[in-house]
Design a protein around this motif. Structure first.
Motif, short mmCIF file in Angstrom:
data_model
loop_
_atom_site.label_atom_id
_atom_site.label_comp_id
_atom_site.label_asym_id
_atom_site.label_seq_id
_atom_site.Cartn_x
_atom_site.Cartn_y
_atom_site.Cartn_z
N ASP A 1 5.88 -5.17 -7.33
CA ASP A 1 6.19 -5.13 -5.89
C ASP A 1 7.58 -5.67 -5.64
OD1 ASP A 1 4.27 -4.54 -3.27
OD2 ASP A 1 6.11 -5.64 -2.83
N LYS A 2 8.21 -5.07 -4.64
CA LYS A 2 9.52 -5.48 -4.18
C LYS A 2 9.48 -6.88 -3.57
CE LYS A 2 12.36 -2.01 -1.89
NZ LYS A 2 12.48 -1.17 -0.71
N ALA B 1 10.70 -1.09 -8.31
CA ALA B 1 10.93 0.06 -9.19
C ALA B 1 12.19 0.76 -8.70
CB ALA B 1 9.74 1.00 -9.10
N ALA C 1 -6.06 4.82 8.41
CA ALA C 1 -4.93 4.72 7.48
C ALA C 1 -5.20 3.68 6.40
CB ALA C 1 -3.65 4.37 8.24
N GLN C 2 -5.77 2.55 6.81
CA GLN C 2 -6.08 1.52 5.81
C GLN C 2 -7.22 1.97 4.91
OE1 GLN C 2 -5.90 -2.48 6.31
NE2 GLN C 2 -3.98 -2.37 7.40
N GLY D 1 -2.29 -2.10 -0.05
CA GLY D 1 -3.70 -1.71 -0.15
C GLY D 1 -3.93 -0.68 -1.22
N ALA D 2 -3.10 0.36 -1.24
CA ALA D 2 -3.31 1.45 -2.20
C ALA D 2 -3.01 0.98 -3.62
CB ALA D 2 -2.42 2.64 -1.83
N THR E 1 2.19 -3.52 4.01
CA THR E 1 1.82 -3.23 5.40
C THR E 1 0.35 -3.50 5.61
OG1 THR E 1 3.15 -1.24 5.10
CG2 THR E 1 1.99 -1.45 7.17
N THR E 2 -0.42 -3.27 4.57
CA THR E 2 -1.87 -3.36 4.71
C THR E 2 -2.27 -4.74 5.23
OG1 THR E 2 -1.94 -1.85 2.83
CG2 THR E 2 -4.03 -2.80 3.54
N GLY F 1 -5.10 -4.52 11.16
CA GLY F 1 -6.32 -5.10 11.70
C GLY F 1 -7.53 -4.91 10.80
N GLY F 2 -7.64 -3.72 10.18
CA GLY F 2 -8.82 -3.47 9.37
C GLY F 2 -8.90 -2.03 8.93
N ALA G 1 0.16 5.57 1.77
CA ALA G 1 1.02 6.22 2.75
C ALA G 1 2.06 7.15 2.11
CB ALA G 1 1.73 5.15 3.58
N ASP H 1 11.01 4.50 -1.20
CA ASP H 1 11.49 4.52 -2.59
C ASP H 1 10.65 5.44 -3.47
OD1 ASP H 1 12.85 2.47 -1.39
OD2 ASP H 1 12.37 0.95 -2.89
N SER I 1 10.29 -3.48 3.86
CA SER I 1 10.54 -3.03 2.47
C SER I 1 10.09 -1.59 2.24
CB SER I 1 9.83 -3.96 1.49
OG SER I 1 8.48 -4.10 1.82
N ASN I 2 9.45 -0.97 3.23
CA ASN I 2 8.96 0.39 3.01
C ASN I 2 10.04 1.41 3.39
OD1 ASN I 2 6.72 -0.86 2.13
ND2 ASN I 2 5.33 -0.05 3.66
N GLY J 1 -9.02 2.62 11.89
CA GLY J 1 -8.99 2.12 10.51
C GLY J 1 -8.77 3.22 9.49
C1 LIG Z 1 1.31 -3.99 12.36
C2 LIG Z 1 0.48 -2.92 11.71
C3 LIG Z 1 -0.87 -2.83 12.00
C4 LIG Z 1 -1.65 -1.83 11.41
N1 LIG Z 1 -2.98 -1.81 11.68
C5 LIG Z 1 -3.75 -0.89 11.10
C6 LIG Z 1 -5.17 -0.92 11.29
O1 LIG Z 1 -5.71 -1.82 11.93
N2 LIG Z 1 -5.90 0.06 10.71
C7 LIG Z 1 -5.34 1.06 9.97
O2 LIG Z 1 -6.06 1.92 9.48
N3 LIG Z 1 -4.01 1.09 9.74
C8 LIG Z 1 -3.21 0.14 10.27
N4 LIG Z 1 -1.87 0.14 10.01
C9 LIG Z 1 -1.35 1.12 9.04
C10 LIG Z 1 -1.79 0.78 7.62
O3 LIG Z 1 -1.71 -0.62 7.47
C11 LIG Z 1 -0.95 1.49 6.55
O4 LIG Z 1 -1.00 2.87 6.75
C12 LIG Z 1 -1.47 1.20 5.14
O5 LIG Z 1 -1.71 -0.17 5.01
C13 LIG Z 1 -0.49 1.65 4.06
O6 LIG Z 1 -0.94 1.16 2.82
P1 LIG Z 1 -0.09 1.39 1.51
O7 LIG Z 1 -0.77 0.68 0.41
O8 LIG Z 1 0.21 2.82 1.35
O9 LIG Z 1 1.31 0.68 1.82
P2 LIG Z 1 1.65 -0.88 1.87
O10 LIG Z 1 0.47 -1.70 2.15
O11 LIG Z 1 2.83 -1.05 2.73
O12 LIG Z 1 2.08 -1.18 0.37
C14 LIG Z 1 3.28 -0.70 -0.16
C15 LIG Z 1 3.91 -1.78 -1.02
O13 LIG Z 1 4.95 -1.18 -1.79
C16 LIG Z 1 6.01 -2.12 -1.91
N5 LIG Z 1 7.23 -1.40 -2.30
C17 LIG Z 1 8.02 -0.61 -1.54
N6 LIG Z 1 9.01 -0.11 -2.30
C18 LIG Z 1 8.83 -0.59 -3.56
C19 LIG Z 1 9.52 -0.45 -4.79
N7 LIG Z 1 10.63 0.29 -4.91
N8 LIG Z 1 9.06 -1.09 -5.88
C20 LIG Z 1 7.95 -1.89 -5.80
N9 LIG Z 1 7.27 -2.07 -4.66
C21 LIG Z 1 7.69 -1.42 -3.56
C22 LIG Z 1 6.05 -2.79 -0.55
O14 LIG Z 1 6.71 -4.04 -0.62
C23 LIG Z 1 4.55 -2.91 -0.23
O15 LIG Z 1 4.04 -4.15 -0.65
C24 LIG Z 1 -1.06 -0.87 10.55
C25 LIG Z 1 0.30 -0.95 10.25
C26 LIG Z 1 1.07 -1.98 10.83
C27 LIG Z 1 2.53 -2.07 10.50
#
Ligand SMILES: Cc1cc2nc3c(=O)[nH]c(=O)nc-3n(C[C@H](O)[C@H](O)[C@H](O)COP(=O)(O)OP(=O)(O)OC[C@H]3O[C@@H](n4cnc5c(N)ncnc54)[C@H](O)[C@@H]3O)c2cc1C
Length: 554
Positions: A82-83, A207, A525-526, A62-63, A90-91, A95-96, A508, A272, A268-269, A523
């Protein structure tokens, strides 16, 4: 620092130095950089590809995706790594997201969330240990981000809170599907637009390290392709968005005073990006904040096929059975179960697990008639999972599943509370007095300690009794790297948190929104992932192109 981190850091440092030599004109041959990964004396030297970009984003969740799209739409040349073989991270499992306003809210005749009030409550909830400017920017931008996603191919619906029912602020927007793969599809649509604008997405290309100059400025990223060759990407701005370190359960336990919380997040999280930033001299923030959000009964019941979830999940969602800690002391109002975050926090506060206590009569009634017959008078709404604790349908196989879990040391049985405590390793005196008080309160129709609703105070009359182990799980870690209000990663100098030139973090990986716990906002964190991504993308463009983007423009 744990040894494995040290080895990885060392390897990255070597690689980074080799690259820096090539960048600053030293004699190392860039084609002969060895493959990153675990140290291997005998590994073949492989060719290194070189690429350049204005902005490199690490992580397409998401981020990272929001950051990349924001930067590309502002005219930057962007490479997104992306890995994994697909975007969403995770995003896409979630759920949302929280959004303070949207076209969908307007359609339902709902007023925007009062983000002035939410800001004050947020800071109070965090006892002002959060970064007020970050929180404010997130909430302000969240008035536009749901529409921003809808415009780029996402399909969302506005619903009332379903998992964090104690929240006062109703800005939850759920993905309009019941399957993460469909949410991955929304990401693919958004990134198709990104690629049309010249952006490049490199999947299965993790990375491995940051490229730095001798002054400590970030000059790019080293990544590894699936075939083991490396790419050296020079960039004016680098955004770290690797989604935290939930998959490294030992690291998570270190931040929770040793309490073990199983990961329910993305494999994968592994932190790193956080390690790369720390290796580059970044300050830490919020490493101990986690999205503790689901409880479950452990144990393998696969031989029971369809009914296994009744024991593995529904038993953990019963508010009518008393919960006790490993000593045998009740510690919460079990009606907390209507809010997953509160429940899981309360469980983690007790240690690695708790027990939920049932009598044989309760087990038999559940098996024959379901939860309503035992006294449960309100179902636990779990969003996409419609009926986790079914009210009026029989819990088929419950007795047999409990017997199987006794063999696995997940469930314990005893004819008296004292015998139950001995079998489960609890303090017999404590469990007996806990249950005497609970039964007396149940008969009096008032939970004198924790105030649970009287209908859910059901006495456990005759033995035998069961103690069922319930464990907490962690969806995502929620911090690690200290950033400033512009999402710039800052140096580890509490006298002056100066930015590390050209380095940003979002989602995150970026700490600062919380004190030591997640916020009471469905919602949240998302929402942070998408909003912080947009903010980091805009800051990275300002740095790379000298171009200011006003995301808050109406
Ligand atoms: C089952 C589940 C349900 C959830 N439901 C909700 C919800 O309904 N509402 C809410 O607010 N939060 C929810 N959360 C939490 C929320 O989804 C996360 O906090 C948020 O999505 C994190 O977003 P992000 O972009 O930081 O990380 P991510 O979406 O995880 O993106 C990180 C990406 O980095 C990639 N990556 C990792 N290491 C490397 C590397 N070395 N090189 C390249 N790429 C790499 C990963 O593969 C991944 O694709 C939920 C989490 C889970 C597990």
């Amino acid at each position: 620092m744990k040894r494995s981190y040290w080895v990885r850091s060392l390897l990255c440092t070597v690689l980074v130095l080799v690259s820096v030599f090539s960048l600053i004109g030293c004699t190392a041959k860039p084609e002969e950089v060895s493959s990153p990964g675990e140290p291997d004396e005998s590994s073949e030297l492989v060719a290194t590809e070189k690429m350049t970009a204005d902005v490199v984003v690490i992580g397409a969740g998401g981020a990272g995706s929001s950051a990349a799209v924001t930067a590309a739409e502002a005219g930057a040349e962007v490479i997104l790594l992306d890995k994994n073989a697909q975007p969403g991270g995770t995003t896409a499992m979630g759920g949302g997201l929280f959004g303070a306003d949207s076209a969908l809210m307007k359609e339902r005749g709902e007023k925007p969330v009062d983000t002035d009030a939410l800001f004050q409550d947020w800071m109070k909830e965090m006892v002002w240990k959060a970064d007020a400017n970050l929180v404010r920017k997130y909430l302000d931008l969240s008035h536009t981000t749901v529409d921003w996603l809808l415009d780029r191919g996402f399909d969302l619906e506005k619903v009332d809170p379903v998992q964090q029912t104690h929240t006062t602020y109703h800005g939850y927007h759920k993905y309009n599907n019941n399957s993460p793969s469909e949410t991955v599809g929304y990401f693919k649509k958004m990134l198709a637009g990104f690629e049309e604008q010249g952006g490049q997405v490199l999947y299965e290309t993790p990375a491995k390290g940051l490229i730095m100059d001798s002054e400590g400025a970030v000059l790019g990223v080293l990544a590894e392709k699936k075939d083991g060759t490396t790419i050296e990407i020079s960039a004016k701005s680098v955004i770290i968005a690797t989604g935290g370190f939930v998959a490294d359960e030992a690291w998570v336990a270190e931040t929770l005073d040793g309490v073990f919380v199983a990961s329910a997040g993305l494999l994968s999280n592994t932190g790193d990006g956080i390690k790369m930033a720390w290796d580059a001299g970044a300050a830490k923030r919020g490493e101990d904040v986690h999205l503790l959000h689901v409880t479950k009964v452990p144990g393998d019941l696969s031989s029971f096929e369809d009914t296994a979830w009744l024991a593995n999940t529904s038993l953990a969602y019963l508010p009518i059975t008393p919960w006790v800690n490993a000593s045998g002391v009740r510690f919460a109002n079990e009606d907390l179960i209507y809010d997953r975050a509160l429940t899981t926090n309360a469980v983690v506060a007790q240690g690695n697990f708790i027990y939920t206590i049932l009598s044989q009569a309760m087990v038999d009634t559940l098996e024959e008639k379901g939860a309503a017959a035992v006294g449960m008078n309100e179902n636990v709404a779990m969003g996409p999972i419609a009926e986790v604790a079914p009210m009026n349908s029989p819990w088929t196989n419950l007795n047999a599943m409990l017997e199987e879990l006794i063999n696995q040391d997940v469930v314990f049985k005893g004819d008296s509370f004292e015998e139950l405590a001995e079998n489960a390793g609890m303090d017999p005196g404590k469990l007996a007095s806990t249950m005497a008080k609970y039964n007396a309160d149940a008969k009096a129709g008032k939970d004198a300690i924790f105030g649970k609703r009287k209908e859910h105070m059901v006495a456990l009359e005759e033995g035998p009794y069961y103690a069922v182990k319930v464990i907490p799980t962690n969806l995502c870690t929620l911090g690690g790297i200290r950033v400033n209000e512009d999402l710039q990663v800052v140096k580890n100098d509490p006298n002056n948190y100066e930015p590390i030139p050209n380095l940003y973090a979002a989602g995150a990986d970026a700490g600062g929104l919380y004190s030591s716990h997640y916020v009471l906002l469905e919602g949240g964190a998302q929402g942070w992932a998408y909003n912080s991504g947009r903010l980091a993308g805009a800051s990275a463009v300002a740095n790379a192109l000298g171009k200011e983007i006003d995301l808050f423009e109406k």
